[in-house]
Design an enzyme around this catalytic site. Structure first.
Site, PDB file in Angstrom:
ATOM      1  N   LYS A 143     -67.000 -55.914 -70.714  1.00  0.00           N
ATOM      2  CA  LYS A 143     -65.367 -55.255 -71.108  1.00  0.00           C
ATOM      3  C   LYS A 143     -64.980 -54.093 -70.417  1.00  0.00           C
ATOM      4  O   LYS A 143     -65.506 -53.602 -69.642  1.00  0.00           O
ATOM      5  CB  LYS A 143     -65.496 -54.857 -72.745  1.00  0.00           C
ATOM      6  CG  LYS A 143     -66.250 -53.704 -73.050  1.00  0.00           C
ATOM      7  CD  LYS A 143     -66.567 -53.466 -74.143  1.00  0.00           C
ATOM      8  CE  LYS A 143     -67.485 -52.405 -74.813  1.00  0.00           C
ATOM      9  NZ  LYS A 143     -67.825 -52.100 -76.079  1.00  0.00           N
ATOM     10  N   TYR A 152     -53.396 -25.076 -58.211  1.00  0.00           N
ATOM     11  CA  TYR A 152     -52.431 -24.670 -59.322  1.00  0.00           C
ATOM     12  C   TYR A 152     -53.109 -23.668 -60.234  1.00  0.00           C
ATOM     13  O   TYR A 152     -54.212 -23.581 -60.562  1.00  0.00           O
ATOM     14  CB  TYR A 152     -52.264 -25.828 -60.307  1.00  0.00           C
ATOM     15  CG  TYR A 152     -51.314 -27.060 -59.530  1.00  0.00           C
ATOM     16  CD1 TYR A 152     -49.865 -26.458 -59.098  1.00  0.00           C
ATOM     17  CD2 TYR A 152     -51.894 -28.075 -59.134  1.00  0.00           C
ATOM     18  CE1 TYR A 152     -49.131 -27.354 -58.428  1.00  0.00           C
ATOM     19  CE2 TYR A 152     -50.733 -29.089 -58.512  1.00  0.00           C
ATOM     20  CZ  TYR A 152     -49.434 -28.682 -58.314  1.00  0.00           C
ATOM     21  OH  TYR A 152     -48.644 -29.641 -57.645  1.00  0.00           O
TER      22      TYR A 152
HETATM   23  C1  LIG Z   1     -69.375 -51.861 -76.059  1.00  0.00           C
HETATM   24  C2  LIG Z   1     -70.251 -52.636 -76.848  1.00  0.00           C
HETATM   25  C3  LIG Z   1     -71.467 -52.532 -76.399  1.00  0.00           C
HETATM   26  C4  LIG Z   1     -72.302 -51.887 -75.061  1.00  0.00           C
HETATM   27  O1  LIG Z   1     -72.514 -50.660 -75.405  1.00  0.00           O
HETATM   28  P1  LIG Z   1     -72.933 -49.799 -74.353  1.00  0.00           P
HETATM   29  O2  LIG Z   1     -73.211 -48.536 -75.022  1.00  0.00           O
HETATM   30  O3  LIG Z   1     -72.086 -49.512 -73.270  1.00  0.00           O
HETATM   31  O4  LIG Z   1     -74.165 -50.419 -73.753  1.00  0.00           O
HETATM   32  C5  LIG Z   1     -72.639 -53.216 -77.493  1.00  0.00           C
HETATM   33  N1  LIG Z   1     -71.911 -53.874 -78.482  1.00  0.00           N
HETATM   34  C6  LIG Z   1     -70.747 -53.517 -78.951  1.00  0.00           C
HETATM   35  C7  LIG Z   1     -70.278 -54.044 -80.019  1.00  0.00           C
HETATM   36  C8  LIG Z   1     -69.652 -53.013 -78.180  1.00  0.00           C
HETATM   37  O5  LIG Z   1     -68.494 -52.677 -78.464  1.00  0.00           O
END
Ligand SMILES: *Cc1c(COP(=O)(O)O)cnc(C)c1O
Length: 359
Positions: free
Chosen positions: A35, A256
């Site tokens: 994702k 800055y």
């Molecule tokens: C994003 C997500 C994962 C993966 O989590 P990581 O900590 O990046 O391994 C697994 N399960 C769900 C439901 C998620 O939303």
């Protein structure tokens, strides 16, 4: 000529990390969680890099699942947030996407859809974001099992851990216990509980499917431990050129707010990367970087398009030399710690201005 500020992506590192996830998952199979544009690495390229090994992908939403199909890949895709619109349900069925249903309104869409995708039920075991109450599951499951269509489409149960990154916490064990108790009446259905961190918890049960995300990219899912210490390899190297060099006199400041003032004569360089590229503005003086194989440190405030580094440890460095902001020499976990955040945010935050180059 384009600016040479780039994110180099190493598909071999992705595969190495995925294989480690499979090893740690034991008898569970690992779905590759890609994702958020593959955690900033490019969802299509990550999906393709893992295509010959990963039997399944995990994404948050429909657009991300579509990207996998548009890449020509046929694996099932688990949609971790389920459908956002009623029309999504039939599309999931046609495309082989498996939504995770977390609310009754989604189950209503499922019953009304003309075709039914394979789907999962999210069980809330204590994260308290999404999911059906662990102690109030039976009515819904029995209703779904009473219709032949939803009975054959219900794949199993999913839950998510709140504290798996913390090896001191006992809450993951408690969530696992609640999950097992909640779903025990239906042993024929599959189960999926573990994110990356859960792969590193000794004795943690991962059931049928684990869901590694961050570890695929080489960053650590465990508090206080770096990715390389866990055997992971950085999949992204964020790199930018040194575009200016000067020597500051004692009393000179840089950037800055003039927040950093030289105590003595200091060679310093300007690097063409800033928060407009997703480099965190909160990474202050002392945040590590590397040039010519040597570790250097940031000084002063990060600007939108550039930042300053102290070249005392690499006095030979000159304009045109490439600086690693994070990668195999400087862990993204280290930079995240200096910026008071997590590697997830840095990796997903690299902006569209930065070209991704695939080795
Ligand atoms: C994003 C997500 C994962 C993966 O989590 P990581 O900590 O990046 O391994 C697994 N399960 C769900 C439901 C998620 O939303």
């Amino acid at each position: 000529m384009p600016r040479s500020t780039v994110a180099r992506i190493d598909p071999e590192a992705l595969r190495h990390n995925y294989r480690l996830a499979c090893e740690l998952a034991g008898t569970a199979r690992a779905m590759a969680v890609i994702k958020a544009d593959g955690y900033g690495h490019g969802i299509r390229q990550v999906a393709r890099a893992l295509a010959s090994e990963a039997p399944r992908y995990g994404v948050a939403c429909l657009e991300e699942a579509m990207a996998v199909r548009e890449e020509g890949l046929a694996q099932p895709v688990m949609m971790l947030q389920g459908p956002h619109e009623p029309e999504d349900v039939a599309l999931c069925a046609h495309q082989g996407f498996q939504p995770v249903m977390h609310s009754d309104y989604q189950l209503a869409w499922l019953r009304e859809a003309e075709s039914t995708p394979d789907f999962w039920l999210k069980v809330n075991t204590g994260m308290n974001r999404l999911g059906f109450p662990a102690d109030d599951l039976a009515g819904r499951v029995e209703q779904l099992l009473s219709s032949p269509v939803t009975k054959s489409a219900l794949k199993g149960f999913v839950t998510h851990f709140a504290c798996a990154d913390d090896r001191e916490s006992s809450f993951t064990r408690e969530q696992t216990r609640r999950f097992q108790a909640a779903v025990s009446p239906w042993p024929e259905l599959e189960k999926s509980v573990g994110n990356s961190a859960a792969h590193f918890l000794p004795g943690q049960e991962l059931f049928d499917w684990s869901r590694p995300g961050i570890m695929l990219y080489g960053a650590s899912p465990v508090i206080g431990v770096t990715g390389p210490e866990l055997g992971l390899r950085a999949a992204m190297t964020l790199e930018a050129p040194l575009i200016a060099r000067r020597v500051l006199k004692a009393g000179d400041s840089v950037g800055y707010g003039s927040t950093w003032v030289a105590e003595k004569e200091t060679p310093m360089g300007i690097v063409a990367v800033g928060y407009g590229d997703g480099y965190p503005r909160h990474a202050g003086t002392g945040t590590p970087a590397a040039v010519n194989g040597k570790r250097i440190r940031l000084i002063g405030r990060v600007s939108m398009d550039m930042l300053a580094v102290d070249l005392s440890e690499a006095p030979e460095a000159q304009a045109g030399d490439r600086v690693e902001l994070w990668g195999s020499q400087v862990g993204v976990d280290e930079v995240a710690r200096h910026a008071d955040t997590i590697a997830y945010e840095l990796l997903t935050g690299v902006t569209a201005r930065v070209p991704r180059l695939y080795l």
